[in-house]
Design an enzyme around this catalytic site. Structure first.
Site, PDB file in Angstrom:
ATOM      1  N   GLY A  29      45.221 156.124  -8.128  1.00 15.96           N
ATOM      2  CA  GLY A  29      44.823 154.793  -8.568  1.00 15.96           C
ATOM      3  C   GLY A  29      45.949 153.797  -8.706  1.00 15.96           C
ATOM      4  O   GLY A  29      45.754 152.712  -9.258  1.00 15.96           O
ATOM      5  N   HIS A  51      54.985 151.425 -14.023  1.00 18.19           N
ATOM      6  CA  HIS A  51      54.387 150.797 -15.204  1.00 18.19           C
ATOM      7  C   HIS A  51      53.614 151.839 -15.996  1.00 18.19           C
ATOM      8  O   HIS A  51      53.044 152.765 -15.425  1.00 18.19           O
ATOM      9  CB  HIS A  51      53.490 149.619 -14.834  1.00 18.19           C
ATOM     10  CG  HIS A  51      52.457 149.915 -13.793  1.00 18.19           C
ATOM     11  ND1 HIS A  51      52.772 149.986 -12.452  1.00 18.19           N
ATOM     12  CD2 HIS A  51      51.134 150.179 -13.890  1.00 18.19           C
ATOM     13  CE1 HIS A  51      51.667 150.268 -11.762  1.00 18.19           C
ATOM     14  NE2 HIS A  51      50.658 150.400 -12.608  1.00 18.19           N
TER      15      HIS A  51
HETATM   16  P1  AMP Z   1      47.824 150.503 -11.308  1.00 17.40           P
HETATM   17  O1  AMP Z   1      46.501 150.246 -10.608  1.00 17.40           O
HETATM   18  O2  AMP Z   1      47.892 151.731 -12.122  1.00 17.40           O
HETATM   19  O3  AMP Z   1      48.948 150.382 -10.306  1.00 17.40           O
HETATM   20  O4  AMP Z   1      47.989 149.333 -12.351  1.00 17.40           O
HETATM   21  C1  AMP Z   1      48.258 148.009 -11.970  1.00 17.40           C
HETATM   22  C2  AMP Z   1      47.671 147.136 -13.031  1.00 17.40           C
HETATM   23  O5  AMP Z   1      48.222 145.847 -12.881  1.00 17.40           O
HETATM   24  C3  AMP Z   1      46.144 146.995 -12.962  1.00 17.40           C
HETATM   25  O6  AMP Z   1      45.571 147.454 -14.172  1.00 17.40           O
HETATM   26  C4  AMP Z   1      45.950 145.488 -12.748  1.00 17.40           C
HETATM   27  O7  AMP Z   1      44.826 144.982 -13.448  1.00 17.40           O
HETATM   28  C5  AMP Z   1      47.249 144.917 -13.290  1.00 17.40           C
HETATM   29  N1  AMP Z   1      47.639 143.626 -12.747  1.00 17.40           N
HETATM   30  C6  AMP Z   1      47.639 143.236 -11.444  1.00 17.40           C
HETATM   31  N2  AMP Z   1      48.081 141.980 -11.337  1.00 17.40           N
HETATM   32  C7  AMP Z   1      48.404 141.562 -12.588  1.00 17.40           C
HETATM   33  C8  AMP Z   1      48.917 140.351 -13.130  1.00 17.40           C
HETATM   34  N3  AMP Z   1      49.216 139.285 -12.371  1.00 17.40           N
HETATM   35  N4  AMP Z   1      49.087 140.268 -14.480  1.00 17.40           N
HETATM   36  C9  AMP Z   1      48.781 141.329 -15.278  1.00 17.40           C
HETATM   37  N5  AMP Z   1      48.309 142.503 -14.817  1.00 17.40           N
HETATM   38  C10 AMP Z   1      48.111 142.623 -13.494  1.00 17.40           C
END
Ligand code: AMP
Ligand code: ZN
Length: 112
Positions: free
Chosen positions: A91, A98
């Protein structure tokens, strides 16, 4: 990395809702929250995922967990989940390390 979304967020080129910042890491609310409280903690340096952590860059990961412990206490979060997705099948959609911090609802186990 100029084409990395989270590098651009830490550089202030893309707006975000900041929770916390120091020299090493940045915390901000997830744009698509999956729980009443959902924020991300990232290193300022570009590391693609947990699979790129090594003896050299590992100290920032320990620092991030200390920051998570501090922030969750400050926010009054007694129960929460810390998640890091590694690779597409798990995912991961943003390839800058992060840690998701999710809180405020019942969680299921195992995660889907
Ligand atoms: P993952 O899918 O584990 O790589 O997590 C990436 C996360 O980044 C997801 O939960 C997204 O909703 C979040 N995300 C993507 N773009 C942004 C943004 N511009 N600001 C804050 N969160 C974001
Ligand atoms: Zn990056």
């Amino acid at each position: 990395m100029s084409d990395c979304l989270f590098c651009r967020i830490t550089a202030g080129e893309i707006p975000s809702k900041k929770v916390y910042e120091d020299d090493l890491c940045y915390a901000f609310y997830d744009i698509d929250p999956q729980a009443p409280t959902h924020f991300l903690v990232i290193p300022k340096d570009h590391i693609p995922s947990v699979s790129a952590v090594n003896e050299e860059n590992a100290p920032v990961v320990g620092h991030i967990f200390a920051v998570i412990a501090k922030l969750t206490k400050e926010l009054g979060l007694e129960s929460y989940r810390v998640v890091s997705n590694i690779g597409q099948q798990a995912g991961q959609s943003v390839f800058h390390l992060h840690f998701h911090v999710l809180s405020g609802r019942d969680m299921t186990w195992p995660p889907g």
